[in-house]
Enzyme design. Structure first.
Site, short mmCIF file in Angstrom:
data_model
loop_
_atom_site.label_atom_id
_atom_site.label_comp_id
_atom_site.label_asym_id
_atom_site.label_seq_id
_atom_site.Cartn_x
_atom_site.Cartn_y
_atom_site.Cartn_z
N HIS A 121 -5.84 12.46 -2.41
CA HIS A 121 -5.20 13.09 -3.57
C HIS A 121 -6.22 13.66 -4.54
O HIS A 121 -6.09 13.51 -5.75
CB HIS A 121 -4.29 12.06 -4.26
CG HIS A 121 -2.97 12.63 -4.69
ND1 HIS A 121 -2.68 12.95 -5.98
CD2 HIS A 121 -1.86 12.93 -3.97
CE1 HIS A 121 -1.44 13.41 -6.06
NE2 HIS A 121 -0.92 13.42 -4.84
N TYR B 225 -3.42 6.53 -6.60
CA TYR B 225 -2.32 7.37 -6.13
C TYR B 225 -1.48 6.62 -5.09
O TYR B 225 -2.02 6.03 -4.16
CB TYR B 225 -2.82 8.69 -5.51
CG TYR B 225 -1.72 9.33 -4.71
CD1 TYR B 225 -0.64 9.94 -5.36
CD2 TYR B 225 -1.68 9.24 -3.32
CE1 TYR B 225 0.43 10.43 -4.65
CE2 TYR B 225 -0.61 9.75 -2.60
CZ TYR B 225 0.44 10.34 -3.27
OH TYR B 225 1.51 10.83 -2.58
#
Ligand code: GCO
Ligand code: MG
Length: 443
Positions: free
Chosen positions: A243, A194
């Site tokens: 995330h 991410y």
């Protein structure tokens, strides 16, 4: 008997005086007529390639209208009919100055509630009504919320890259601009981490799509934090976004492992489905936890705040239904010692960023604000965006949000296209990421 009759009769002056006084009170308390909602429209625009649905509420008073952020970027097209087919007919003719009342009636009008599409649609209307009230009062929205508690919002920027030196370089650039807080993200070669690149390396896997392996990522991230502390010292505040990419036990272990690097906050180590695990994480370490950009419902944020299981509430304001419910979240946080860190990526519209800053300025328990720069195209569509100086974001001092939307320019950047006008797969929605063996992951 009216006043003239009383005087004509020469009746007791006391009664006459009383009547005059009553008239004066009536005149003073007679409310100015409420503006009524005349139209509700959606402006769909993607000036930076990220789809931003904006709601415009128009009143029956000349030139009185407002804008609200309804940004659910992955399913942006669905927010449009939620506003136009359901909220608009429900709202036409209603007084635009009864903001919380309208919020409660919209929220309850679908019976089934707390979903991202409907909440974003309500947020568009809610924030537009705050804009209207500000324009009516000739004041910025933060004044309507009680006024400034601080001059500007301290922000963090995003430093990311494929390799450590790149990221350290990027942090230094932020520091040179005056930032004191920077989020650091690192890629894993060949993997779809991410917030970071993956370079050209190919990794072995049983499928052809993007790959992500949680343990590889955690090892790289720990090396990154170590290098950052070594090269950048202890004073720069480092943040990191997991995330929701790791399993619950990995998340607890990871939170313990990063404790030594004294992060400012450690974001989304768990997914909303796993929030029960925060209690365990809390019992194991003192890493400050930020959580909530994926939250839609009070059932998610209330227990974490009231049980003091997180340090920063990171709700995406439009996802929670707008400024009205988010103000209540901030106050709940203040009572329980939880600070605010409203979600502020590029897929929050400038109107949404203005709402974030208004909350930042008026909340005692403000923690930090995520900052994403407004590029030229974004500023072409939205004039009056909050201003960044030395790592601080300043509110626009004009009435309402202080932002005007150029609707002609907005049309130049339709949904479904990237920043360079290229067609986007899946209309910009997200595809899937899988582990080596093909298991799909949360992303
Ligand atoms: C953050 C984020 C975002 C989200 C994005 C999803 O800034 O903390 O996690 O970048 O991934 O908003 O659309
Ligand atoms: Mg995040």
């Amino acid at each position: 008997m009216n006043r003239r009759d009383l005087f004509a009769l020469g009746a007791g002056t006391l009664a006459a005086r009383e009547l005059v006084a009553q008239e004066q009170v009536a005149r003073a308390t007679r409310a100015t007529p409420s503006p009524k909602i005349k139209d509700v429209q959606v402006i769909s625009t993607a000036p930076a390639g990220l789809r931003l649905p904006i709601v415009k509420v128009i009143t029956d008073q000349d030139g009185l209208y407002g804008y609200g952020c309804a940004t659910f970027t992955q399913r942006a097209d669905l927010v449009v009919p939620a506003v136009e087919k359901y909220l608009k007919p429900f709202l036409i003719g209603k007084p635009a100055d009864r903001i919380d009342d309208i919020w409660q009636s919209c929220y309850n009008s679908s019976y089934w509630r707390n979903g991202p599409v409907l909440n974003n649609a309500i947020s568009g209307v809610d924030q537009a009504l705050w804009d209207i009230k500000g324009r009516q009062a000739n004041m910025p929205v933060y004044q309507l919320l009680g006024g400034k508690m601080r001059e500007a919002a301290d922000c963090y920027g995003h430093a990311s890259g494929e390799e450590i030196p790149q990221i350290i370089d990027s942090v230094r650039k932020y520091m040179a601009q005056g930032f004191r807080h920077v989020r650091v993200q690192i890629g894993v070669p060949g993997q779809a981490g991410y917030g970071a690149g993956r370079n050209d390396v190919k990794v072995m896997s049983l499928h052809n799509g993007p790959v992500f392996e949680p343990r590889d990522y955690m090892r790289r991230a720990l090396k990154l934090f170590e290098a950052c502390r070594k090269e950048l010292g202890d004073e720069i505040e480092l943040l990191h976004d997991v995330h929701e990419r790791v399993s619950p036990t990995q998340a607890v272990q990871f939170a313990k492992d990063v404790e030594q690097f004294k992060l400012f906050f450690f974001e989304d180590p768990l997914s909303p489905e796993d929030i029960q695990w925060f209690r365990l994480m809390r019992n194991q370490c003192t890493t400050p936890i930020a959580m909530g950009e994926l939250f839609n419902s009070p059932h998610e944020w209330s227990p974490l705040i009231t049980e003091r299981l997180i340090d920063y509430i990171r709700v995406h304001v439009s996802q929670a239904g707008g400024l009205t419910p988010s103000r209540k979240i901030a106050i709940l946080g203040e009572i329980h010692g939880v600070k605010t860190a409203w979600h502020g990526p590029g897929d929050v519209s400038p109107i949404g960023h203005a709402a974030n800053v208004a909350l930042d300025l008026v909340s005692y328990n403000f923690g930090i604000q995520e900052y994403s720069p407004f590029n030229e195209r974004v500023q072409e569509v939205f004039s009056g965006c909050p201003e960044m100086k030395n790592g601080f974001l300043y509110a626009n001092e004009k009435p309402g949000w202080g932002i005007e939307v150029d609707e002609k320019a907005a049309k130049k950047y339709p949904f479904g296209y990237g920043e360079r006008g290229e067609r986007k797969d899946l209309n910009g929605g997200w595809g899937e990421i899988r582990r080596r063996d093909g298991t799909v992951i949360k992303q």
